[in-house]
Design a protein around this motif. Structure first.
Motif, short mmCIF file in Angstrom:
data_model
loop_
_atom_site.label_atom_id
_atom_site.label_comp_id
_atom_site.label_asym_id
_atom_site.label_seq_id
_atom_site.Cartn_x
_atom_site.Cartn_y
_atom_site.Cartn_z
N GLU A 1 -23.90 3.82 111.97
CA GLU A 1 -24.04 2.39 112.27
C GLU A 1 -25.01 2.19 113.43
OE1 GLU A 1 -19.94 2.19 114.91
OE2 GLU A 1 -19.94 1.45 112.85
N LEU A 2 -25.42 0.95 113.64
CA LEU A 2 -26.32 0.65 114.75
C LEU A 2 -25.56 0.84 116.07
CD1 LEU A 2 -28.02 -2.58 113.34
CD2 LEU A 2 -29.09 -0.35 113.71
N PRO A 3 -26.30 1.11 117.18
CA PRO A 3 -25.61 1.26 118.47
C PRO A 3 -24.89 -0.03 118.87
CG PRO A 3 -28.01 1.42 118.74
CD PRO A 3 -27.75 1.28 117.28
N ALA A 4 -23.88 0.13 119.74
CA ALA A 4 -23.10 -1.02 120.19
C ALA A 4 -24.02 -2.02 120.92
CB ALA A 4 -22.01 -0.55 121.13
N GLY A 5 -23.68 -3.30 120.85
CA GLY A 5 -24.46 -4.35 121.47
C GLY A 5 -24.29 -4.38 122.97
N PRO A 6 -24.89 -5.29 123.73
CA PRO A 6 -25.69 -6.39 123.19
C PRO A 6 -27.03 -5.91 122.61
CG PRO A 6 -25.83 -6.33 125.58
CD PRO A 6 -24.82 -5.30 125.19
N ASP A 7 -27.58 -6.67 121.71
CA ASP A 7 -28.86 -6.36 121.09
C ASP A 7 -29.97 -6.51 122.13
OD1 ASP A 7 -31.17 -6.22 119.68
OD2 ASP A 7 -30.55 -7.60 118.09
N ARG A 8 -30.69 -5.41 122.43
CA ARG A 8 -31.71 -5.44 123.48
C ARG A 8 -33.13 -5.48 122.91
NH1 ARG A 8 -28.85 -0.30 125.32
NH2 ARG A 8 -28.50 -0.54 123.09
N LEU A 9 -33.24 -5.73 121.62
CA LEU A 9 -34.56 -5.68 121.00
C LEU A 9 -35.53 -6.68 121.62
CD1 LEU A 9 -36.31 -4.30 118.90
CD2 LEU A 9 -35.57 -6.01 117.24
N SER A 10 -35.05 -7.91 121.90
CA SER A 10 -35.98 -8.91 122.44
C SER A 10 -36.43 -8.52 123.85
CB SER A 10 -35.37 -10.31 122.41
OG SER A 10 -34.18 -10.32 123.15
N LEU A 11 -35.56 -7.86 124.62
CA LEU A 11 -35.96 -7.39 125.95
C LEU A 11 -37.05 -6.33 125.81
CD1 LEU A 11 -32.57 -6.95 127.84
CD2 LEU A 11 -34.38 -8.62 128.30
N LEU A 12 -36.86 -5.42 124.84
CA LEU A 12 -37.83 -4.35 124.62
C LEU A 12 -39.17 -4.94 124.19
CD1 LEU A 12 -38.51 -1.34 124.43
CD2 LEU A 12 -37.64 -1.38 122.09
N MET A 13 -39.14 -5.90 123.26
CA MET A 13 -40.40 -6.50 122.80
C MET A 13 -41.09 -7.23 123.96
SD MET A 13 -40.74 -5.49 119.77
CE MET A 13 -41.93 -6.47 118.90
N GLY A 14 -40.31 -7.86 124.81
CA GLY A 14 -40.89 -8.55 125.98
C GLY A 14 -41.60 -7.56 126.90
N LEU A 15 -40.99 -6.40 127.09
CA LEU A 15 -41.57 -5.37 127.93
C LEU A 15 -42.86 -4.83 127.32
CD1 LEU A 15 -40.51 -3.77 130.53
CD2 LEU A 15 -40.06 -1.94 128.90
N ILE A 16 -42.83 -4.61 125.99
CA ILE A 16 -44.02 -4.12 125.29
C ILE A 16 -45.17 -5.12 125.48
CG2 ILE A 16 -44.99 -3.70 122.98
CD1 ILE A 16 -42.23 -2.51 122.20
N LEU A 17 -44.83 -6.40 125.43
CA LEU A 17 -45.85 -7.45 125.62
C LEU A 17 -46.38 -7.45 127.05
CD1 LEU A 17 -47.39 -10.03 124.86
CD2 LEU A 17 -45.31 -11.30 125.34
N THR A 18 -45.49 -7.61 128.02
CA THR A 18 -45.98 -7.82 129.39
C THR A 18 -46.62 -6.56 129.95
OG1 THR A 18 -43.77 -7.36 130.23
CG2 THR A 18 -44.35 -9.68 129.90
N LYS A 19 -46.12 -5.40 129.54
CA LYS A 19 -46.72 -4.15 130.05
C LYS A 19 -47.77 -3.59 129.09
CE LYS A 19 -43.41 -2.57 133.40
NZ LYS A 19 -42.42 -1.55 133.77
N ARG A 20 -48.07 -4.30 128.02
CA ARG A 20 -49.10 -3.86 127.04
C ARG A 20 -48.90 -2.41 126.64
NH1 ARG A 20 -50.23 -6.57 131.78
NH2 ARG A 20 -52.47 -6.39 132.04
#
Ligand code: NDP
Length: 338
Positions: free
Chosen positions: A251-270
């Motif tokens: 199963e997927l790892p326990a929450g909270p879902d951190r995907l949006s935080l990760l995508m934000g980091l990928i964006l701001t840190k390029r």
């Protein structure tokens, strides 16, 4: 002839019940074919994926079929003009069995008397090539940058780190346990290696990367990746090579879902995140790797550790252990004596 077939598909970690050892008559080669005697069988993390019928980049092994795997074999009988008895070959169409019949296609010649035939399954083969291309083409490290790689003493991680050092980077490994960490520093020449089982893993990794992380070579995913994320620098590169900590997950790892935080980091840190499948993406560049790696090995610039286990019947237990980090170095099964 002895062979190991896939008896059932694992749910979670594989067990010995998922495999079946069968004994059959030795096959006989027809005109244009050779009889191969398996000397070394490679065990690799991707085999867990082939045991599953979840959609992936490659077809699963069918139930009742021989388990897939790279092997180094000797020609025992030759009915093919290009192959001599005793000659060594690398084969991907033999898998987990002691003998197999093959046509010439798919056999890579290793010569009559190679000095280290099993290296074709590791540092001079698929794992070494994976490390070389993933690090140099996607990671593109510059001198003085910091590279982090987990599964640091395995054939991929150990090669990533050593190539990183040759390119002038600071290299920090992550491995399971004190012995592996010591090996990474003392034998492989890493600048530091941190035990991911340590209670202070996050603090120790941060201390080992005072200038942050420029290249994170992703071999494991999961908790290790979570710990790496806050240390990533602007313009970091992440070659996504493997996610072994997740291969047995149901199963997927326990929450909270951190995907949006990760995508934000990928964006701001390029940050550049790029997956790759070695032969699909880089098969045409094997020659570059072969040339550089042969030279580095000949010059003593790359160290290589193997764990060679005896007997085809032990392959299931060894693969199960590989997925739990029990191997130390490139895991190879010796199936027959040369
Ligand atoms: P290794 O010989 O390094 O074996 C796997 C190692 O992974 C274990 O020894 C263990 O090391 C580590 N590991 C296992 N479970 C966990 C876990 N839960 N958390 C953290 N670490 C774990 O394997 P390879 O060098 O052959 O392969 C390394 C990676 O590269 C794999 O993910 C593999 O799938 C991938 N790969 C990808 C290719 C591609 O084309 N994309 C091609 C070849 C390999 P430790 O005890 O140090 O934690």
């Amino acid at each position: 002839n002895r062979r190991i077939v896939l008896a059932s598909r694992p749910v979670g970690a594989p067990t010995s019940d998922n495999f079946r050892l069968e004994t059959l008559a030795k096959p006989e080669p027809k005109q244009g074919e050779v009889l191969l005697r398996t000397i070394y069988l490679s065990l690799d993390p991707y085999m867990r994926g082939r045991m599953s019928d979840a959609k992936s980049y490659a077809e699963p092994v069918a139930l009742g079929e021989v388990m897939i795997g790279g092997t180094v074999c000797q020609v025992e009988v030759s009915n093919h003009p290009d192959f001599a008895v005793g000659e060594w070959v690398l084969a991907y169409n033999v898998g987990w069995q002691s003998y197999a019949v093959s046509g010439a296609e798919g056999l890579l010649k290793l010569g009559a008397n190679p000095s280290h035939p099993s290296y074709a399954l590791g540092v001079m083969g698929m794992p070494g090539f994976t490390a070389y291309m993933g690090l140099l083409d996607i990671g593109a490290p510059k001198a003085g940058e910091t590279i982090v790689v987990a599964a640091a003493t395995g054939p991929v991680g150990a090669t990533v780190g050593q190539i990183g050092k040759l390119k002038g980077a600071r290299v920090v490994g992550i491995a399971g346990g004190a012995d592996k960490c010591r090996h990474a520093v003392e034998v492989l020449g890493f600048d530091a290696c941190i035990d991911h089982k340590s209670a202070d893993f996050a603090a120790e990794l941060a201390a080992a990367c005072p200038d942050g992380i420029d290249v994170y070579f992703e071999n494991v995913g999961g908790a290790v990746f979570d710990t790496v994320i806050p240390l990533l620098n602007t313009s970091a590169r992440i070659p996504v090579c493997g996610l072994i900590s997740q291969y047995n997950a149901t199963e997927l790892p326990a929450g909270p879902d951190r995907l949006s935080l990760l995508m934000g980091l990928i964006l701001t840190k390029r940050i550049k995140v790029q997956g790759f499948i070695i032969f699909d993406d880089y098969g045409h560049r094997y020659g570059e790797f072969e040339q550089d790696m042969s030279q580095w090995l000949a010059e003593g610039k790359i160290q290589y550790r193997e764990q060679i286990e005896q007997g085809l019947e032990n392959a299931p237990e060894q693969l199960i252990g590989l997925l739990e980090g029990k191997n130390f170095g490139k895991l190879v099964i010796q199936v027959n004596q040369p």
